[in-house]
Design an enzyme around this catalytic site. Structure first.
Site, PDB file in Angstrom:
ATOM      1  N   ASP A 410      -3.425   2.323  -4.856  1.00  0.00           N
ATOM      2  CA  ASP A 410      -3.366   3.696  -4.358  1.00  0.00           C
ATOM      3  C   ASP A 410      -4.709   4.374  -4.618  1.00  0.00           C
ATOM      4  OD1 ASP A 410      -2.096   5.850  -3.149  1.00  0.00           O
ATOM      5  OD2 ASP A 410      -1.190   6.572  -5.001  1.00  0.00           O
ATOM      6  N   GLU A 413      -9.330   5.275  -1.183  1.00  0.00           N
ATOM      7  CA  GLU A 413     -10.152   5.607   0.000  1.00  0.00           C
ATOM      8  C   GLU A 413     -11.665   5.512  -0.263  1.00  0.00           C
ATOM      9  OE1 GLU A 413      -6.211   6.479   0.464  1.00  0.00           O
ATOM     10  OE2 GLU A 413      -7.477   7.472  -1.038  1.00  0.00           O
ATOM     11  N   ASP A 485       0.970   9.854   2.333  1.00  0.00           N
ATOM     12  CA  ASP A 485       1.788  10.972   1.838  1.00  0.00           C
ATOM     13  C   ASP A 485       2.318  11.821   2.988  1.00  0.00           C
ATOM     14  OD1 ASP A 485       1.202   9.991  -0.638  1.00  0.00           O
ATOM     15  OD2 ASP A 485      -0.321  11.486  -1.104  1.00  0.00           O
TER      16      ASP A 485
END
Length: 807
Positions: A410, A413, A485
């Site tokens: 997670d 990015e 999300d």
């Protein structure tokens, strides 16, 4: 007054556009051409274009402004060696033509521009004659003619409709919580799209990891373009007879999903966060007591000691090895979250070894970059460096030894508070310093690669399971993906269905969305509807945010619990069919979740946006979810052919719209005539027990061949032939139906079991049922008038059999 203002604004915009365009340089006239074994080198003054024919239907186009070629790793490319293609050359005063058996490339001499035609001479795609290949400083761009009726699909994780025409899209991995249907960019970047026009198509993959933009005809009807802020102008052109052919070839280039462990196809339960240990134990106990199937429980960031990766909080989880062993006894695997931010903390072993091994990214002056994220000040791993990827992979050993089954990457990015790391930050790319401008979009991709390769080294006999939020073209080689999300709303349910299809078209087949929505709280109706969709999404996981109400299958009352159980059970009953579809994705690159137009490209209605929440699940099932609150009747377009209602003894003629009842507890499902759906019994978890019976649901009305793929579900032995394929064929005539079962192919022998062949759509019992020319025994034959089914029981001996029903 308002009109004058608008006109003045438009004039100003045009002037700005002309000024910006005048700064671009474009290829001039073709001044020379060097033919080579694999294509040609085009000379346009000092500027060069390399045209490489990798296969008859695949070309690579690379620009070298002023003769300067870019170098460096191709992070997305899985297959570097290609057979090439035999081609012929023809020339005239205006053009040079290179032609293979599948593709013709016409090179305009003045100015130098490229046009692509299929083998029949039909135009597929062409450079805009005034522009074509261009560059300005470090920025590179390609301008293409926007053809009448042209549609664009793909580009990966994008919101909006599946047809990308008329909008601009950005590739820059971004952490955007609670995004909307208009948010762009998001967590992953996939610079690949498919153009379709008049039944013919092509694909383009822009092989560039920098921030890039795809203007698919936004604000004009003349050109579409793709450009990047740096890096090479390097793209691959795919010519295919069908969209499936293009996807197959693209997935061959960037790599295909390996078969995941079979347990990863089961239901997965997550929230931010389950803790302490007692809550996790209670969760597992409740699933088993309520007999709701589930395979995976996730531990989010609160399992860690102060958000330090690869640690457990000793107060919340005092004996993780024992907890994990007990959960495994109950049939649960546990997946833990792993963020890339390593806490700056002297004495923390991961931090100390990372510093000692020089594994963190740095500023140009050599100081390690520090960004704030969950642990506070943190360093980030230099995943471009092989030694650092190996270091990261080896960090998983202790968790594997404790019993962790998979890892959830997670915040990769990479996400930091304030959203962006400084563009000064540098990576070590094979000894060369490169900017984060180049690596940002592949940071999550490389983290997934490092994790996958580490798990493979540490457990070489087991298929790894990794879930990643960020990714790039080719990430499917390392990890499953989810859409980040999202929000608990009916709008987001619809967005999730479209996004998963778009990812599937972009060769990310193992994909899903947080069931029920991550942000905010779903209504009972929404949660039940989303659970139905989740059962027909490749990655099936419920997830919600911290401090939200409970979001387990039983959290919305007894009625909702019963409906949710029904669809989770259906997911498990369909595992033989679904696992076969996963195998097809792994071997052929054809996705599991498919837009209607992928399977029925000749039907105009399948391209209509209102039909893009209806999709195919594998080869033969059509799913038509309800995505509007309060809706109880679903209008469904059924493509050509005969379709069976999965729930009722009813058939429909395709090529039409139908209206079906869709109360909250019902997901409209249909099966294509001629299909054979292999289904198993209800399991509480995937490996609970061997199947002693497989039901082969036969839907007559067309001649089709179906297959059942099987292996051990855990190891890589399937790659050495330890697998089996069994094919089934249905032939329907006026007064009889023939079901043919081929002999099992492959080395894998499943446990002893029976087949139940269930013939659907019958109003009468057969006059005669024969097996291999002998009459079926009365004890092995039954007819249910209400269900409209004829059932025959047959021992699975792995041999070929023919079953005929005469009516």
């Amino acid at each position: 007054m308002r009109l004058r203002f608008v006109l003045a604004l438009l004039a100003g915009m045009l002037l700005l556009g002309e000024k910006a365009m005048s700064q671009y340089r474009f290829l001039g006239n073709l001044t020379g051409i060097d033919f080579q074994k694999d294509g040609a080198l085009l000379r346009c003054g000092d500027d060069l274009v390399r045209l490489t024919l990798l296969a008859p239907d695949l070309a690579r186009i690379t620009l070298a402004p002023e003769g300067r070629w870019h170098s460096g790793p191709d992070y997305a490319i899985a297959r570097a060696e290609w057979p090439g293609a035999t081609f012929t050359v023809a020339e005239n005063a205006t053009h040079v033509m290179l032609k293979t058996t599948a593709l013709e490339i016409r090179i305009l001499r003045s100015p130098c521009r490229l046009a692509f035609y299929d083998a029949g001479g039909n135009l597929l795609n062409q450079d805009e004659e005034a522009f074509g290949l261009g560059w300005e400083g470090k920025e590179v761009a390609v301008f293409k003619s926007l053809l009448a009726g042209e549609r664009f699909y793909g580009l990966g994780e994008k919101t909006g409709g599946l047809d990308r025409r008329g909008s601009e899209w950005q590739m820059w991995n971004s952490d955007i919580p609670a995004y909307s249907d208009r948010t762009d960019p998001l967590y992953q970047s996939h610079p690949f799209f498919i153009g379709m026009r008049a039944g013919r198509g092509y694909g383009i993959f822009f092989n560039n990891t920098h921030r890039s933009f795809f203007n698919m005809g936004a604000g004009n009807h003349r050109v579409y373009s793709f450009r990047a802020e740096g890096g090479a102008l390097d793209y691959f052109f795919f010519a295919g007879n069908t969209m499936k052919d293009i996807i197959r070839r693209y997935s061959e280039l960037v790599g295909r999903m390996p078969l995941p462990p079979k347990w990863a196809l089961g239901y997965q339960q997550c929230r931010w966060s389950y803790f302490p240990e007692s809550e996790v134990r209670q969760l597992a106990r409740t699933f088993r007591e309520k007999k709701i199937p589930a395979d995976v429980i996730y531990l989010d960031i609160h399992h860690m000691d102060g958000y330090r990766c690869f640690t457990f909080d000793a107060q919340r989880f005092p004996d993780p090895a024992r907890l994990l062993a007990d959960l495994r006894q109950q049939g649960f695997r546990v997946v833990t979250i792993s963020d890339p931010g390593i806490k700056v903390d002297p004495g923390y072993a991961v931090y100390e070894s990372g510093l000692q091994g020089d594994h963190f990214i740095k500023f140009p002056d050599g100081q390690p970059y520090i960004g704030d994220v969950w642990p506070g000040p943190s360093h980030f791993t230099n995943y471009t460096k092989p030694a650092s990827r190996a270091w990261w992979g080896d960090l998983h050993k202790d968790f594997l030894d404790k019993g962790i089954a998979g890892f959830w990457n997670d915040m990769n990015e990479p996400a930091v508070w304030g959203r962006e790391a400084p563009l000064l930050v540098e990576f070590d790319e094979n000894g060369r310093k490169v900017s984060i401008k180049k690596i940002h979009n592949v940071f999550g991709h490389l983290m997934a690669q490092a994790t996958y390769e580490g798990l493979l080294r540490l457990r070489p006999q087991e298929r790894p399971f990794i879930l990643t939020r960020a990714g790039f073209a080719g990430t499917q080689r390392w990890a499953a993906s989810w859409t980040g999300d999202n929000v608990a709303s009916f709008e987001h349910l619809e967005v999730a269905i479209r996004m998963c299809q778009s990812m599937s078209l972009s060769s990310i087949p193992f994909v899903g969305a947080d069931v029920g929505g991550f942000a905010e709280t779903p209504t009972t109706e929404l949660f039940v509807r989303w659970m139905q969709v989740g059962a027909f999404t490749p990655f099936f996981r419920t997830h919600t945010h911290i401090n939200s109400p409970d979001q387990e299958p039983w959290s919305f009352g007894e009625w909702a619990e019963e409906v949710n159980r029904k669809y989770i059970e259906l997911r498990y009953r369909l595992l033989p069919y679904t696992y076969t579809a996963f195998h097809q994705a792994a071997v052929e690159g054809v996705p599991i979740m498919r837009p209607l137009f992928l399977e029925f490209p000749e039907e105009a209605e399948t391209y209509q946006g209102h039909n893009h929440t209806t999709y195919l699940w594998g080869n033969d099932m059509l799913v038509a979810p309800v995505t509007r609150a309060g809706e109880r009747i679903r209008k469904v377009y059924l493509p050509a052919g005969t379709w069976y209602d999965f729930w009722e003894n009813k058939t429909y003629a395709g090529g039409n719209y139908i209206y079906v009842d869709a109360p909250v507890e019902k997901l409209p499902l249909f099966v294509r005539a001629g299909a054979v759906l292999p289904m198993g019994e209800v399991l509480q978890y995937v490996e609970e027990k061997p199947l002693t019976q497989i039901d082969l649901h036969v839907y007559p009305g067309a001649e089709r061949t179906s297959v059942l793929y099987e292996d051990d579900g855990r190891s890589f032995e399937y790659a050495d032939g330890m697998m089996s394929l069994t094919s089934f064929k249905v032939t329907t005539k006026a007064k009889n139906v023939t079901f043919s079962l081929a002999g099992r192919q492959g080395k894998y022998a499943p446990p002893a079991r029976d087949y139940r062949i269930i013939l659907h759509g019958q109003s009468n019992a057969p006059k005669l049922a024969s097996l291999d020319a002998g009459k079926v025994a009365a004890a092995d034959l039954s007819f249910e008038a209400g269900a409209g089914t004829v059932t025959v029981r047959l021992r699975d001996d792995g041999k070929a059999h023919t079953l005929r029903f005469d009516f």
